[in-house]
Design a protein around this motif. Structure first.
Motif, mmCIF file in Angstrom:
data_model
loop_
_atom_site.group_PDB
_atom_site.id
_atom_site.type_symbol
_atom_site.label_atom_id
_atom_site.label_comp_id
_atom_site.label_asym_id
_atom_site.label_seq_id
_atom_site.Cartn_x
_atom_site.Cartn_y
_atom_site.Cartn_z
ATOM 1 N N GLN A 10 20.183 5.034 -9.167
ATOM 2 C CA GLN A 10 19.703 3.862 -8.420
ATOM 3 C C GLN A 10 18.680 4.285 -7.366
ATOM 4 N N GLU A 11 18.948 5.377 -6.699
ATOM 5 C CA GLU A 11 18.022 5.887 -5.681
ATOM 6 C C GLU A 11 16.684 6.282 -6.323
ATOM 7 N N LEU A 12 16.752 6.936 -7.490
ATOM 8 C CA LEU A 12 15.524 7.332 -8.193
ATOM 9 C C LEU A 12 14.736 6.110 -8.654
ATOM 10 N N ILE A 13 15.437 5.088 -9.124
ATOM 11 C CA ILE A 13 14.771 3.848 -9.558
ATOM 12 C C ILE A 13 14.087 3.178 -8.375
ATOM 13 N N GLN A 14 14.751 3.144 -7.221
ATOM 14 C CA GLN A 14 14.155 2.530 -6.029
ATOM 15 C C GLN A 14 12.928 3.323 -5.567
ATOM 16 N N LYS A 15 13.033 4.642 -5.646
ATOM 17 C CA LYS A 15 11.901 5.493 -5.260
ATOM 18 C C LYS A 15 10.727 5.253 -6.201
ATOM 19 N N LEU A 16 11.007 5.198 -7.504
ATOM 20 C CA LEU A 16 9.960 4.935 -8.497
ATOM 21 C C LEU A 16 9.332 3.569 -8.270
ATOM 22 N N SER A 17 10.159 2.587 -7.994
ATOM 23 C CA SER A 17 9.669 1.235 -7.732
ATOM 24 C C SER A 17 8.731 1.227 -6.526
ATOM 25 N N GLY A 18 9.103 1.932 -5.471
ATOM 26 C CA GLY A 18 8.249 2.014 -4.286
ATOM 27 C C GLY A 18 6.930 2.698 -4.588
ATOM 28 N N LEU A 20 5.445 2.902 -7.523
ATOM 29 C CA LEU A 20 4.639 2.008 -8.360
ATOM 30 C C LEU A 20 3.986 0.916 -7.514
ATOM 31 N N GLY A 21 4.718 0.422 -6.535
ATOM 32 C CA GLY A 21 4.151 -0.574 -5.621
ATOM 33 C C GLY A 21 2.981 -0.007 -4.838
ATOM 34 N N ASP A 22 3.135 1.230 -4.365
ATOM 35 C CA ASP A 22 2.047 1.891 -3.627
ATOM 36 C C ASP A 22 0.818 2.076 -4.522
ATOM 37 N N MET A 23 1.056 2.495 -5.778
ATOM 38 C CA MET A 23 -0.054 2.686 -6.717
ATOM 39 C C MET A 23 -0.759 1.363 -6.997
ATOM 40 N N SER A 24 0.015 0.301 -7.123
ATOM 41 C CA SER A 24 -0.552 -1.026 -7.374
ATOM 42 C C SER A 24 -1.426 -1.478 -6.205
ATOM 43 N N GLU A 25 -0.944 -1.240 -4.993
ATOM 44 C CA GLU A 25 -1.726 -1.600 -3.800
ATOM 45 C C GLU A 25 -3.017 -0.792 -3.721
ATOM 46 N N ALA A 26 -2.935 0.493 -4.041
ATOM 47 C CA ALA A 26 -4.136 1.344 -4.022
ATOM 48 C C ALA A 26 -5.133 0.877 -5.068
ATOM 49 N N ALA A 27 -4.651 0.548 -6.257
ATOM 50 C CA ALA A 27 -5.541 0.063 -7.320
ATOM 51 C C ALA A 27 -6.198 -1.245 -6.901
ATOM 52 N N SER A 28 -5.434 -2.108 -6.272
ATOM 53 C CA SER A 28 -5.967 -3.389 -5.807
ATOM 54 C C SER A 28 -7.068 -3.176 -4.762
ATOM 55 N N ARG A 29 -6.844 -2.217 -3.850
ATOM 56 C CA ARG A 29 -7.873 -1.921 -2.834
ATOM 57 C C ARG A 29 -9.134 -1.378 -3.500
ATOM 58 N N HIS A 30 -8.962 -0.513 -4.511
ATOM 59 C CA HIS A 30 -10.123 0.041 -5.212
ATOM 60 C C HIS A 30 -10.899 -1.061 -5.938
#
Length: 99
Positions: A10-18, A20-30
């Motif tokens: 569960q901890e690994l899934i939450q970390k991965l989710s976070g 992925l969210g960071d990557m999505s935000e970076a892609a959106s900024r780009h």
């Protein structure tokens, strides 16, 4: 499966989710940055077209020479040099000789 193992998953899934969210935000900024850059280039091109169009009304510009110049500069990239390119159509438009 033990509770500790489930907690770790569960901890690994939450970390991965976070992450992925960071990557999505970076892609959106780009994408936003690219959109601004494309709009900037388009604005500059439009301004240059406006000025050149007005200059072409006052100065004799040989359409054939302009088309030849375009074909010479783009020959290495042209699939079929006998076809008109978008640049040639824009040239004719700027010279007031649209077909």
């Amino acid at each position: 499966m033990s509770t500790a193992a489930l907690d770790e998953i569960q901890e690994l899934i939450q970390k991965l989710s976070g992450e992925l969210g960071d990557m999505s935000e970076a892609a959106s900024r780009h994408i936003d940055d690219l959109h601004v850059a494309v709009n900037n280039v388009a604005s500059h091109v439009l301004a240059i077209e406006a000025v050149l169009s007005l200059v072409a009304q006052k100065v004799e510009v040989d359409e054939a020479e302009a088309i030849k110049w375009i074909r010479d500069k783009t020959a290495a990239y042209a699939e079929d040099s006998s076809e008109s390119s978008a640049a040639e159509g824009i040239t004719k438009s700027l010279l007031g000789k649209e077909e």
